[in-house]
Design a protein around this motif. Structure first.
Motif, PDB file in Angstrom:
ATOM      1  N   GLN A   1      -5.817  -9.233 -10.811  1.00 48.40           N
ATOM      2  CA  GLN A   1      -4.692  -8.781 -10.150  1.00 48.40           C
ATOM      3  C   GLN A   1      -4.813  -7.246  -9.362  1.00 48.40           C
ATOM      4  O   GLN A   1      -4.569  -6.528 -10.764  1.00 48.40           O
ATOM      5  CB  GLN A   1      -3.280  -8.938 -11.542  1.00 48.40           C
ATOM      6  CG  GLN A   1      -1.805  -8.382 -10.840  1.00 48.40           C
ATOM      7  CD  GLN A   1      -1.172  -9.328  -9.855  1.00 48.40           C
ATOM      8  OE1 GLN A   1      -1.487 -11.408  -9.869  1.00 48.40           O
ATOM      9  NE2 GLN A   1      -0.778  -9.497  -8.951  1.00 48.40           N
ATOM     10  N   MET A   2      -4.226  -7.765  -8.268  1.00 52.78           N
ATOM     11  CA  MET A   2      -4.230  -6.884  -7.623  1.00 52.78           C
ATOM     12  C   MET A   2      -2.259  -6.131  -6.626  1.00 52.78           C
ATOM     13  O   MET A   2      -2.148  -7.733  -6.420  1.00 52.78           O
ATOM     14  CB  MET A   2      -5.070  -7.036  -6.611  1.00 52.78           C
ATOM     15  CG  MET A   2      -6.300  -6.634  -6.851  1.00 52.78           C
ATOM     16  SD  MET A   2      -7.676  -7.117  -5.085  1.00 52.78           S
ATOM     17  CE  MET A   2      -7.169  -8.920  -4.811  1.00 52.78           C
ATOM     18  N   ASN A   3      -2.293  -5.832  -7.591  1.00 52.46           N
ATOM     19  CA  ASN A   3      -1.001  -4.690  -6.409  1.00 52.46           C
ATOM     20  C   ASN A   3      -0.611  -3.652  -6.159  1.00 52.46           C
ATOM     21  O   ASN A   3      -2.329  -2.899  -6.057  1.00 52.46           O
ATOM     22  CB  ASN A   3      -0.270  -4.589  -7.883  1.00 52.46           C
ATOM     23  CG  ASN A   3       0.115  -5.934  -8.755  1.00 52.46           C
ATOM     24  OD1 ASN A   3       0.789  -7.085  -8.357  1.00 52.46           O
ATOM     25  ND2 ASN A   3       0.533  -6.010  -9.698  1.00 52.46           N
ATOM     26  N   SER A   4      -0.108  -3.512  -5.147  1.00 51.98           N
ATOM     27  CA  SER A   4      -0.093  -1.715  -3.883  1.00 51.98           C
ATOM     28  C   SER A   4      -1.035  -1.526  -3.419  1.00 51.98           C
ATOM     29  O   SER A   4      -1.967  -0.607  -3.439  1.00 51.98           O
ATOM     30  CB  SER A   4       0.456  -0.848  -5.184  1.00 51.98           C
ATOM     31  OG  SER A   4       1.389  -0.615  -5.590  1.00 51.98           O
ATOM     32  N   LEU A   5      -1.364  -3.580  -2.844  1.00 56.51           N
ATOM     33  CA  LEU A   5      -2.846  -3.662  -1.977  1.00 56.51           C
ATOM     34  C   LEU A   5      -3.126  -2.200  -1.448  1.00 56.51           C
ATOM     35  O   LEU A   5      -1.486  -2.240  -0.171  1.00 56.51           O
ATOM     36  CB  LEU A   5      -3.457  -4.005  -1.338  1.00 56.51           C
ATOM     37  CG  LEU A   5      -3.444  -5.451  -2.873  1.00 56.51           C
ATOM     38  CD1 LEU A   5      -3.171  -6.581  -2.169  1.00 56.51           C
ATOM     39  CD2 LEU A   5      -5.012  -4.739  -2.802  1.00 56.51           C
ATOM     40  N   LYS A   6      -4.076  -1.624  -1.003  1.00 55.77           N
ATOM     41  CA  LYS A   6      -4.103  -0.656   0.097  1.00 55.77           C
ATOM     42  C   LYS A   6      -5.280  -1.381   0.922  1.00 55.77           C
ATOM     43  O   LYS A   6      -6.129  -1.755   1.259  1.00 55.77           O
ATOM     44  CB  LYS A   6      -4.884   0.176   0.270  1.00 55.77           C
ATOM     45  CG  LYS A   6      -4.235   1.560  -1.414  1.00 55.77           C
ATOM     46  CD  LYS A   6      -4.354   2.454  -1.966  1.00 55.77           C
ATOM     47  CE  LYS A   6      -3.383   2.771  -2.755  1.00 55.77           C
ATOM     48  NZ  LYS A   6      -4.433   4.530  -3.582  1.00 55.77           N
ATOM     49  N   PRO A   7      -5.472  -0.447   3.163  1.00 57.97           N
ATOM     50  CA  PRO A   7      -5.928  -1.132   3.764  1.00 57.97           C
ATOM     51  C   PRO A   7      -7.957  -0.853   3.183  1.00 57.97           C
ATOM     52  O   PRO A   7      -8.418  -1.762   3.327  1.00 57.97           O
ATOM     53  CB  PRO A   7      -5.667  -0.717   4.836  1.00 57.97           C
ATOM     54  CG  PRO A   7      -4.337  -0.149   4.599  1.00 57.97           C
ATOM     55  CD  PRO A   7      -4.011   0.044   3.116  1.00 57.97           C
ATOM     56  N   GLU A   8      -7.505   0.121   2.380  1.00 59.74           N
ATOM     57  CA  GLU A   8      -9.199   0.703   2.189  1.00 59.74           C
ATOM     58  C   GLU A   8      -9.700  -0.187   1.262  1.00 59.74           C
ATOM     59  O   GLU A   8     -10.954  -0.442   0.396  1.00 59.74           O
ATOM     60  CB  GLU A   8      -9.488   1.978   1.169  1.00 59.74           C
ATOM     61  CG  GLU A   8      -8.291   2.361   0.734  1.00 59.74           C
ATOM     62  CD  GLU A   8      -6.924   2.773   1.444  1.00 59.74           C
ATOM     63  OE1 GLU A   8      -6.930   2.639   2.096  1.00 59.74           O
ATOM     64  OE2 GLU A   8      -6.145   4.340   0.818  1.00 59.74           O
ATOM     65  N   ASP A   9      -8.656  -1.133   0.297  1.00 60.63           N
ATOM     66  CA  ASP A   9      -8.838  -2.470  -0.860  1.00 60.63           C
ATOM     67  C   ASP A   9      -9.454  -3.998  -0.198  1.00 60.63           C
ATOM     68  O   ASP A   9     -10.724  -3.817  -0.839  1.00 60.63           O
ATOM     69  CB  ASP A   9      -7.925  -3.075  -1.130  1.00 60.63           C
ATOM     70  CG  ASP A   9      -7.441  -1.534  -2.625  1.00 60.63           C
ATOM     71  OD1 ASP A   9      -5.809  -1.538  -2.436  1.00 60.63           O
ATOM     72  OD2 ASP A   9      -7.979  -1.371  -3.240  1.00 60.63           O
ATOM     73  N   THR A  10      -9.401  -3.648   1.601  1.00 58.45           N
ATOM     74  CA  THR A  10     -10.510  -4.352   2.208  1.00 58.45           C
ATOM     75  C   THR A  10     -11.805  -4.925   2.034  1.00 58.45           C
ATOM     76  O   THR A  10     -11.864  -3.817   1.912  1.00 58.45           O
ATOM     77  CB  THR A  10     -10.115  -4.654   3.721  1.00 58.45           C
ATOM     78  OG1 THR A  10      -8.431  -4.602   3.666  1.00 58.45           O
ATOM     79  CG2 THR A  10     -10.745  -5.501   4.325  1.00 58.45           C
ATOM     80  N   ALA A  11     -12.390  -5.961   1.226  1.00 53.74           N
ATOM     81  CA  ALA A  11     -13.972  -6.204   0.780  1.00 53.74           C
ATOM     82  C   ALA A  11     -13.685  -7.609   0.648  1.00 53.74           C
ATOM     83  O   ALA A  11     -13.108  -8.308   0.523  1.00 53.74           O
ATOM     84  CB  ALA A  11     -13.489  -4.724   0.048  1.00 53.74           C
TER      85      ALA A  11
ATOM     86  N   THR B   1      -8.357  -9.192   2.702  1.00 52.85           N
ATOM     87  CA  THR B   1      -8.120  -8.563   3.899  1.00 52.85           C
ATOM     88  C   THR B   1      -6.723  -7.601   3.496  1.00 52.85           C
ATOM     89  O   THR B   1      -5.634  -8.539   3.424  1.00 52.85           O
ATOM     90  CB  THR B   1      -8.016  -8.977   4.775  1.00 52.85           C
ATOM     91  OG1 THR B   1      -8.995  -9.517   5.570  1.00 52.85           O
ATOM     92  CG2 THR B   1      -7.787  -8.272   6.407  1.00 52.85           C
ATOM     93  N   VAL B   2      -6.305  -6.398   3.548  1.00 55.83           N
ATOM     94  CA  VAL B   2      -5.090  -5.944   3.613  1.00 55.83           C
ATOM     95  C   VAL B   2      -4.789  -5.047   5.029  1.00 55.83           C
ATOM     96  O   VAL B   2      -5.476  -4.220   5.473  1.00 55.83           O
ATOM     97  CB  VAL B   2      -5.462  -4.620   2.537  1.00 55.83           C
ATOM     98  CG1 VAL B   2      -3.747  -3.700   2.300  1.00 55.83           C
ATOM     99  CG2 VAL B   2      -6.030  -5.509   1.350  1.00 55.83           C
ATOM    100  N   SER B   3      -3.845  -5.272   5.469  1.00 59.08           N
ATOM    101  CA  SER B   3      -3.437  -4.875   7.138  1.00 59.08           C
ATOM    102  C   SER B   3      -2.944  -3.837   6.465  1.00 59.08           C
ATOM    103  O   SER B   3      -1.864  -4.039   5.494  1.00 59.08           O
ATOM    104  CB  SER B   3      -2.922  -6.291   8.225  1.00 59.08           C
ATOM    105  OG  SER B   3      -2.117  -6.613   7.398  1.00 59.08           O
TER     106      SER B   3
END
Length: 121
Positions: free
Chosen positions: A81-91, A118-120
């Motif tokens: 479970q991924m919350n508060s996603l950031k652009p740097e989590d893109t992978a 992908t986190v925009s």
């Protein structure tokens, strides 16, 4: 054993996603299930792991407090479970299984196919 990861997608910064990793086949002997990720041009890095016996969980510092690993033994499935996603989590996120105790990719001998997150901004 085979691993099937799913649940990736495109999300805005601050959003959430849940990844699933279903294991099938001969799962006897697996000690750890892990999540790793690899961004373009970067090495594969540790995200978090869970011990199937005892349930101990470990996270990378970069995701602590935002990501949560859980498991459903009846379904042979591990979740991220991924919350508060950031652009740097893109992978590309990979699930993996290890027969030993390990938090490094080298310790994992079975890998799923990867799912793009992908986190925009």
């Amino acid at each position: 054993v085979q691993l099937q990861a799913s649940g990736g997608g495109l999300v805005q910064a601050g959003g959430s996603l849940r990844l699933s990793c279903a294991a099938s086949g001969r799962t006897f002997g697996i000690n750890m299930m892990g999540w790793f990720r690899q961004a373009p041009g970067k090495e594969r890095e540790f995200v978090g792991v869970i011990a199937l016996h005892g349930g101990s969980i470990s996270y990378a510092d970069s995701v602590k407090g935002r990501f949560t690993i859980s498991r459903d033994n009846a379904k042979n499935t591990v979740y991220l479970q991924m919350n508060s996603l950031k652009p740097e989590d893109t992978a590309v996120y990979f699930c993996a299984a290890a027969y030993i105790i390990s938090t490094t990719p080298e310790g994992y001998s079975v890998w799923g196919q990867g799912t793009q997150v992908t986190v925009s901004s």
